[in-house]
Each structure stands twice: as C-alpha cells, then as structure tokens.
Design an enzyme around this catalytic site. Structure first.
Site, PDB file in Angstrom:
ATOM      1  N   MET A  52       0.812  -0.315   5.070  1.00 51.01           N
ATOM      2  CA  MET A  52       1.453  -1.624   5.147  1.00 51.01           C
ATOM      3  C   MET A  52       2.897  -1.469   4.690  1.00 51.01           C
ATOM      4  O   MET A  52       3.163  -0.824   3.679  1.00 51.01           O
ATOM      5  CB  MET A  52       0.724  -2.606   4.237  1.00 51.01           C
ATOM      6  N   CYS A  53       3.800  -2.045   5.400  1.00 47.27           N
ATOM      7  CA  CYS A  53       5.213  -1.903   5.077  1.00 47.27           C
ATOM      8  C   CYS A  53       5.865  -3.273   4.972  1.00 47.27           C
ATOM      9  O   CYS A  53       5.319  -4.276   5.426  1.00 47.27           O
ATOM     10  CB  CYS A  53       5.928  -1.077   6.144  1.00 47.27           C
TER      11      CYS A  53
END
Length: 594
Positions: free
Chosen positions: A1-2
């Site tokens: 997840m960014c």
C-alpha cells in the site's frame, strides 16, 4: 500500500506536503518515502487566465513494499530521458493476461506507460506519439488488479490519474480554496474538506498541457487570482464496446439479465456451479497470498496472512481455502474485533440483557469463536491464531477524530461505524490463542501480517443483503438482477475508497479475493439462479437450514466441512462488532456527522 500526493499550481512556489499529511501518508507507506518536484512551462489557460507563466507540478509518494526483492523508491522518474513521472499505488496481478506474482509491478507499469507515450522507447527519439492518450488508456486497461495512480507524460504534455474499474484503492481530487489542483490518497485537512471528492472508478482522467517551453522563463503572474479550470479535465471512460473517442474496454462485462424459463433446477452441493466456484475462488486467492514478502515487523516469522474475521460465511470461507494454499508451517491470524458499547452496557446493568463481558457478548465475537472452533476441527494440522481485539469505549473516543479524518470525504454515522470496526481490526492488536497449543492461554499480541484478507464483495455478487430478498419479493428475478447490478456498479463509490484509507493507516494491505476482475467477470455472467436460492426449489434434507442469500457460497462451505458457518446469517459489521449507535439510539446511518 502506498501514499500518493500530487499538486498543480500557478503560484509563485510549488505546493508541497504539510507535515500532518506527510505523517499520515507515511503511515500508509512506512518502508520508503521520496519526494520530487517536476517543473514544466505550459499554458495557463488551465487556470482561467490568458497568457503564459510557470506551472509547478509536485509529486510525493510513500511506499509499502509488498512484492519483489527490493524496495522501489517512488515517485518513479525517467530522469535524463523523457522526464515522465509515475506515482503508483497498486497490485498488478496480471498485465495483458500474464501473471507477475514474483516481481515488483511498479517498474513494469512505468515501462509500459513510457512505451505508450514515446515513439521508440528507450531510444533517443522522444518525440510526441499520435493518439498517445489512447495508447495510455490501452496500457492501463491491460492491468488486472487494484490500483490508483498519477502519471505525468512529459513527452506529450499530459497528466493522467485514476483508479481501477472497481475502485479498490483510494484516490481523491479537488481544487482547493486557492484554486490549485490536488490529487491525494487522503484528504489534506483536519477539518471536513469542502473540495475533495473520490476519483470516480468510471475511467481515467486526463489534463492536457500546451507545449510552451519559453513560458517557464517568464515571471509568474500575480498569485491569488488563478483557479484551475476543472473543465480542462477529460475523462477516458471504461466502455463495453469500441468507441470513436478515447476509451478503455472494461474487464467486467455487462450483467447477465436472463430470467429462467419456468422453475430453475435446484442448487445442491453436487451442482457443477459449486465446484466451478471453488476453482475460480482458489485461483483468485492464490494470486493474493502466495509469495508474500516476509514482513519486517518484529514478531513471529511464520505469519504473513491475517483474515479480517467476524466468523461469518465470507471470511471463514477465505480462511478455509487459504489453508489449502499456504505452506503447512505458516500460522494464519484471525483478527476479531469487539467494542464496548456504552448503551449496551447500560442496558445490561439495568437487567435488560443478561450480564456478560462487554466483548464476549458481541455477536461477532460469538460467531468468531464458533468459526475458529470449526476451522480447528476441519483443518487440525494448521495453527490458527484467534486474535481477540477488545476496544474499550474510551479508546474508541480517543481515536475517533483520526478515523473521521481518514474516512473523509465520507461523513455519515454509518461510515464512522464501519470505519471504526475496520480501523481497530486492521491494527491487529489484542490477545491471542493458538489452536496448536492445548495449554494456550490468551496473551498480548500484535499481528506482524501485512496482508489482510477481506470477504468484501461476496454480498454484492451473490445477493447477500436483505434487500435482495425484498427485491425478489417485489419484482421477481428482474428485480433481483437489477439490485445485484446496482450493488456491483457502485462498489467503488460506496465502500472501497473509505475502507482503503482506514485499513492502510496501519501499514497493511487489504486484499479482496471476491473482487478479482476475472472472478467478478465470471460471476456477473452466470445466471442469477446459480448465485443464490431465490426462486429455486428447496434443497435436499442434507442441506436444510441453508439460506437463499449467497446460497452457492453456502453450499461450497458445506463441501469444505464448514457446516455451521454455512448456516450463519448475514450480519452488518457495525452491529456485529457493536460500533453502531454508541451514544444515541435514535440515529440514522445516513445522518451526517457534526
């Protein structure tokens, strides 16, 4: 997840991250953060202003490394070559139908976009590509998996941003009070934002710049009176047919709206559709849980996967199938959250409810422990770790402002109730019991798993809500099909962006096997009487007690040995965990928060 941040401004200086937003984005991507600024001369007609001046394009990204051997810093920049920039938050499980489970997908996606926007990448001839927008659209449409992105095509002077066709990653956009365009994984203010909205999952969006190299050398016009013109944003839509304008062919076909001629055949555990469902759901699950990186979080090294676990049908089915996929030595964590609801506690003290633990009496705790026991019985060789996450009311109140900030622009009582449950469940901190230890006593524990399995999507696809039964009662199969079609079409808008913002706060990634594009495509094409039991003849005596809602999934659970789980009724997360109506009984889920 960014975490993704982008801004476009015609002000005197670039518009950068403030400290608070940087902190929240870093929580989403704790492994690596890098920040870059791209500066380009371009026409200021984007800002309702005649004439030219300098535009500042600012990017920032934080990274949660989930795939590949190395951490890839973001945003990716094609420095010294094209000058193009990509901020990517996603999992490309397949590109053009080919799986890429063991590689970092960010670089692959970036290279594909560079090839789409240059004549002969990686040669030195970086000239404009005719119809580059359509080529970018085609490159994006070949990606199977959840994603959100911002891509600056420096060769053709275009900016693209968007989400996947189901909206499984968060991306917000808006024009702030000063007239600047912002695109971000999260809202950028501590107070309710009046300008941020979800990027719709109905296509990707494009901003075209005019090539004006000399403009970057001219003085910037007086800031304060320039506003980004939202009419300059072009949508490149998902479509089910070829269009004469820019478009992408949707990976999800139209809903099969056929109705049966006469009475459809009964659904049983031996129906071919049940075995086909198992095969396809396993395929989806394999992509999402095999070859997961070793989590860097201190803790037991044999835990990579956890399940957001209420003990209901969907999550327990995923846990049971995960047992067949994962190595025998890996522990699977079952994250079960329960809340101290002051209204329920007050009722119990007045004798209106039987006295019991505020947590152990929660419906999801009861079903969670029962499903835990059934998994132990069916899969005794697996170590299942049941993590009881008990949240006192005072802790809920302490975190409430953070939760409200994360879930914005959603802002209703129901949003808050659901977000609270997901926020604390995904934190993964409670007391744990191991199924492989007969003398196991609850002990403090926080899961190191970074991948969280969620059963979201099953209710929408297989008619799991009460309103599906009501639709069938009113208008038969036609009404039922329309209700399912509506649910599938609004998944990204109703749930997924909000859920992503809340869960990712703990540096974890929710994965949704029921929302794999190939799986969804298959489900929407099968006839409705093969998804659920409405209008279908009664099952044989061995299948008694099987509800019509999600009947095919329930029959699969029976085949896998989950007899009790197969008969478990649907319960909304906010009621099962008791996050709903904590202070006031007379409140509607649609009421706006104050």
């Amino acid at each position: 997840m960014c975490g993704i941040f982008f801004s476009l401004t015609a002000a005197e200086n670039p518009l950068l991250l403030d400290d608070n937003l940087r902190y929240l984005l870093t929580k989403r991507g704790p492994d690596e953060g890098s920040y870059s600024i791209g500066v380009r001369g371009a026409s200021l007609d984007l800002f309702n202003h005649e004439g030219s001046g300098r535009l500042w394009l600012s990017f920032a990204s934080t990274v949660l490394a989930m795939r590949g051997d190395d951490i890839v810093r973001q945003p990716l920049t094609d420095s010294g070559k094209t000058g193009s920039i990509l901020a990517w938050n996603g999992d490309a499980w397949k590109i053009d139908g080919q799986p890429i489970p063991d590689k970092n997908d960010t670089e692959i996606v970036f290279n594909n976009l560079l090839q789409a926007t240059t004549r002969d990448y990686p040669s030195e001839d970086y000239t404009e590509v005719p119809h580059s927008a359509q080529k970018v659209a085609e490159a994006i449409s070949k990606i199977t998996g959840p994603f959100a992105f911002v891509f600056y095509d420096a060769v053709n002077f275009k900016l693209y941003f968007g989400r996947d066709c189901l909206g499984r990653r968060s991306l917000l956009w808006g024009v702030d009070d000063a007239g600047n365009l912002k695109i971000c994984s999260l809202c950028d203010g501590s107070s309710p934002s009046t300008y941020f909205q979800e990027v719709e999952a109905d296509g990707i969006y494009m901003v075209e710049f005019q090539d004006d190299q000399d403009a970057a050398l001219e003085p910037t016009p007086t800031p304060g009176h320039l506003r980004f013109d939202v009419q300059k944003i072009t949508k490149i839509p998902w479509s089910h047919e070829t269009l004469s304008t820019y478009h992408m062919i949707s990976p999800i076909p139209l809903m099969n709206k056929a109705t049966p001629e006469g009475i459809p055949p009964p659904l049983t555990t031996t129906s071919s559709i049940v075995s086909e469902l198992e095969h396809r759901l396993r395929q989806s699950l394999v992509l999402r849980i095999q070859n997961v990186r070793q989590p860097p979080i201190p803790g037991e090294s044999n835990v990579k996967i956890a399940v957001l676990f209420s003990g209901g049908l969907d999550c327990t089915l995923l846990a049971r199938l995960a047992h067949d996929v994962l190595p025998a030595e890996e522990t699977i964590d079952l994250l079960n959250v329960a809340f101290e609801n002051p209204r329920v506690v007050a009722a119990a003290t007045k004798g209106l409810e039987p006295p019991s633990s505020a947590y152990e009496s929660c419906p999801d705790r009861i079903t969670g422990r029962a499903a835990f026991a059934e998994l132990q019985h069916v899969c005794p060789t697996r170590n299942w770790r049941f993590v009881a996450i008990d949240i006192p009311y005072v802790v809920t109140v302490t975190h409430r402002d953070t939760i409200k900030r994360l879930m914005r622009p959603h802002n209703t009582e129901m949003d808050l109730s659901i977000a609270c449950a997901l926020y604390f469940a995904s934190r993964g901190q409670g007391t744990a019991i191991d199924s492989q230890r007969s003398d196991s006593k609850p002990s403090p524990y926080k899961t190191p798993a970074r991948v969280l399995l969620s059963g979201l999507g099953a209710d929408e696809l297989f008619a799991g809500y009460a309103r599906h039964g009501m639709a069938f009662s009113r208008n038969g199969f036609d009404g039922l099909i329309d209700e399912i079609d509506l649910d599938v079409s609004r998944l990204g808008k109703r749930n997924l962006g909000r859920d992503n913002r809340v869960i990712a706060h703990w540096g974890r990634e929710a994965r949704f096997p029921f929302l794999d594009e190939d799986f969804v495509s298959w489900v929407v094409q099968i006839p409705v009487w093969e998804k659920c039991g409405f209008g279908v003849p009664e099952s044989p005596p061995t299948d008694t007690g099987i509800e019509s809602e999600k009947k095919t999934l329930r029959l699969l659970a029976l085949n896998l040995g989950l007899s009790n789980v197969a008969r478990e009724k649907k319960r909304a997360i906010q009621f099962g965990s008791r996050t709903a109506k904590m202070e006031k009984g007379k409140v509607k889920g649609t009421d706006a928060l104050t």
